[in-house]
Scaffold this active site. Sequence first.
Site, short mmCIF file in Angstrom:
data_model
loop_
_atom_site.label_atom_id
_atom_site.label_comp_id
_atom_site.label_asym_id
_atom_site.label_seq_id
_atom_site.Cartn_x
_atom_site.Cartn_y
_atom_site.Cartn_z
N LEU A 535 5.00 17.06 4.56
CA LEU A 535 6.03 16.03 4.35
C LEU A 535 6.17 15.68 2.87
O LEU A 535 7.22 15.26 2.42
CB LEU A 535 5.65 14.75 5.10
CG LEU A 535 5.67 14.81 6.62
CD1 LEU A 535 5.06 13.55 7.20
CD2 LEU A 535 7.10 14.98 7.11
N GLY A 539 -0.45 10.01 -3.27
CA GLY A 539 -1.47 9.80 -4.28
C GLY A 539 -2.76 10.54 -3.96
O GLY A 539 -3.52 10.90 -4.85
N PHE A 540 -3.00 10.77 -2.70
CA PHE A 540 -4.24 11.41 -2.27
C PHE A 540 -4.19 12.91 -2.30
O PHE A 540 -5.19 13.58 -2.37
CB PHE A 540 -4.50 11.09 -0.81
CG PHE A 540 -5.03 9.73 -0.60
CD1 PHE A 540 -6.17 9.35 -1.24
CD2 PHE A 540 -4.40 8.85 0.25
CE1 PHE A 540 -6.68 8.10 -1.04
CE2 PHE A 540 -4.90 7.60 0.44
CZ PHE A 540 -6.04 7.22 -0.19
N VAL A 543 0.64 15.34 2.54
CA VAL A 543 0.80 14.63 3.81
C VAL A 543 1.53 15.58 4.76
O VAL A 543 2.53 16.17 4.40
CB VAL A 543 1.62 13.35 3.63
CG1 VAL A 543 1.76 12.61 4.95
CG2 VAL A 543 0.98 12.44 2.59
N LYS A 557 -2.71 12.45 6.36
CA LYS A 557 -2.92 12.39 4.92
C LYS A 557 -4.20 13.12 4.62
O LYS A 557 -5.26 12.75 5.11
CB LYS A 557 -3.09 10.92 4.54
CG LYS A 557 -2.19 10.48 3.49
CD LYS A 557 -2.53 9.06 3.18
CE LYS A 557 -1.39 8.45 2.41
NZ LYS A 557 -1.79 7.22 1.77
N ASP A 654 0.38 -1.31 -5.31
CA ASP A 654 1.26 -0.17 -5.58
C ASP A 654 2.46 -0.16 -4.64
O ASP A 654 2.75 0.83 -3.98
CB ASP A 654 0.47 1.14 -5.48
CG ASP A 654 1.23 2.31 -6.11
OD1 ASP A 654 2.18 2.05 -6.89
OD2 ASP A 654 0.90 3.46 -5.82
#
Length: 847
Positions: A535, A539-540, A543, A557, A654
């Site tokens: 998708l 930030g990680f 996704v 995620k 954020d």
Amino acid sequence: MRNINGRLTSLIFFLTLFSSLSKISTASDTITRTQSIINNQTLISTDQTFQLGFFSPGNSTNRYLGIWYNNISIPTVVWVANRENPIMDSSGILKIGDQGNLVILNGSDHVIWSSNRTNANSPVAQILDSGNLVIREEGDTNSQNFLWQSFDYPCDTMLPGMKLGWNFSTGLDIYLTSWKSADDPSIGDYSFKFEPHSPPQAYLWYRSLERVRIGPWNGIQFSGVAEMKSDSLFKYQFLFNQDELSYSFEVLNNSLISRLTVTQSGEIQRLAWIEGSGGSSGYWNVFWRSPSDRCDNYSQCGPYGICNIQSAPICNCMQGFEPKSAQDWYLRVMSGGCVRKKSLDCQKGDGFLRLQGIKLPDTSLSFVDMSMSLRDCGQLCLKNCSCMAYSNADVRGGGRGCIIWATDLIDLREFAGSGQDLYVRVSASELGGRHKKRRVAIIVSVTLVSAIILSGWIIGCCIWQEKKKKKRQNSNPKKGCNAKIQEIPLFDKVGGTFRARDKSEESRKEELELPLYDLGTVASATDNFSNENKLGEGGFGPVYKGKLADGQEIAVKRLSRYSVQGPDEFMNEASVIAKLQHRNLVKLLGCCIHGEELMLIYEYMQNRSLDSILFDQTKKSLLDWQKRFNIIIGIARGLLYLHQDSRLRIIHRDLKASNILLDCKMNPKISDFGTARIFGGDQTEENTKRVVGTYGYMSPEYAMNGLFSEKSDVFSFGVLVIEIVSGKKIRAYFHTEDDRNLLGHAWKLWTEGKDLELMDPSMGDSCSISEVLRCVHVGLLCVQEHAEERPTMSSVVLMLGSENPTLPQPKQPGFCTMRSLAETNGSSSAKKSSTINEVTITTLEAR
Ligand SMILES: *[C@@H]1O[C@H](CO)[C@@H](O)[C@H](O)[C@H]1NC(C)=O
Ligand SMILES: *[C@@H]1O[C@H](CO)[C@@H](O)[C@H](O)[C@H]1NC(C)=O
Ligand SMILES: *[C@@H]1O[C@H](CO)[C@@H](O)[C@H](O)[C@H]1NC(C)=O
């Protein structure tokens, strides 16, 4: 901010014009038989605290006789005499009648309200400094001898010194009832009333339905009102004897002005007046409110269910019980409650399970004996086969008194650090006699699972440690690896979910209930993390979209090893979200921990993120004004929940369009809690050298000085509002003529009175002009340069929800120009931000 808050409170409750008030003052606090008060005269109490006279509430022109604070800038009515029977013109007169009572007459001399007769010889009526209007014999000021007092007939407000409850000798029941609306003080839908069963409790009623239960009183506080325990501002008194059942409070510091009120929207609120400083006006601050979360809803989890706002789902069955209908429970319809797994056998002997930190169940049908010890209480309960539970009635001095429940246990909740012990009857086999086989199976699975988790954990921590070493020493206090490991102690399989449990009470508070998915399930759901299913990149790390075997769509995620955010933030996110439940927050379904792989599993949002629609030239027309307004309100509510209502105080840090997800009906859900911070009870601001966030959405004080608070989220929210109204990105908007950014542009239009030009043309004619203007106004208030001038989210929610709020003028926004933004970037060592536009940046400020 105070200004707004104040204005709002007035809007919501009073909207009072008071045009004729406070001009003429007789400067007296008393009337005698020969005196009267007409339309624009008032009485003022000796110390000037309260004023009595005729007034018109809100937009109404009807006249009522009432009492209000004299020295408070927001008109706040605390009592109304003729609340059901207004006078339509200014002809009203208050005087002392022939029977020694107070009467209000209208222009044609009809009595439209009167107090009880007193038969006094020379009665006088006086408004006291407490806000109590009394009738007494002239010369007799002994409060014991008052012949009538308004404190016995309250409306929606309880003042210090007033008693709520019952006078058993006269049968008088004193309780609060809400106003119908800000314009109409007549009796509304909500009431707050004590019930004289034993032990007594109070309910907030919605008509004849229990809405919230308060109590029973346990000697120190009402069971279920944790806040009362540590209260150093108020002294509470609760009396229950042959003569009376009463609850009252006093304010310990005389300079604090406080009241308890039942609002038209169905809340009990304890408010305190906060005096304005430096030219700003004061406001009423809500100290405590109920209901404050879903666990306050009466019988939220049904019989034998326990509500815990920090667990997900919030309802659990007591140990030894299971959902009455597994299907309903699965669908989160939990009001059916729980039933015993094993039926009781009173003859063979049952036992009791001790539940700790509990708001005691409804006591309306229970039995109490104040002289009995807990031990005798248990004996008595054991002997009586219909006894379902027992507990101490008074927790003082190690506990005394006995409450026995012989009915289903209803409306329980679990508290971290507060609440009391409840002993629940279960069959003997629930207590000790687990079968050996099962036990072995549990031990094996516990060992396996914990081994897997711990190894995953240790690896995760090593990565984290490695990263930490590379970074400069961070002054921020952080939990170390050990603390993290302890947070997930032994796992115990409970009905398909893994539930962290530990015997110690401290870590029970930290209980994290999260379903665990195995890697195989997640991999097959996402077609082995195929590119088609990707998708986007958060930030990680990536996704993915996925579909579980049962058809449920999920978003996965996956923490990439090279991502800016590390395992600590990952786990931060997991533990933060696991404790949250709100319809405007994205729902965490579970997580997957497998070796180095750390993944969070969310519900899938059909419409992806707000930025993918709002900033897309073809898709943006899907968002008509109604949808956009709904999105703004939803985000505001979600954020308010994070800041205030979730029992944890959470700063998101954020907030931006790409972190707002939209479901199939375009309802907004806030996501991405990787950078969220949980604040301690009275902490209001934190300083961090590690600035995380996204430029454009970051408030000046945060971007420049690393100071963050709720108000930095408010700033980001304001930016979002301006983006949603204008359909333009904060970062992409450059004005051709000068260096103004989107905020500067909005500000310019506002000062020129052309705010409607900000509106996204693609919304067509769908707009409500007044809503658009209100949103722009609120948006600009939120992005004001100085944090203290920005409203709180609770004010924002109120402002957005009110039809015609009186809003303060906004001041120039922070970061109005591109230059000021660039200056900020220059002051920090990080240059990443100039290349990464929409991606969350993490910088370490060099100082
Ligand atoms: C109950 O009301 C009676 C009559 O007004 C009064 O004398 C008595 O003091 C009241 N009792 C309490 C406990 O307030
Ligand atoms: C009472 O409150 C006032 C103002 O809020 C404060 O200045 C004062 O120190 C307080 N007094 C005590 C005894 O706490
Ligand atoms: C058991 O307790 C209930 C409730 O207190 C009471 O009504 C009932 O009489 C008791 N039964 C026995 C046998 O004591």
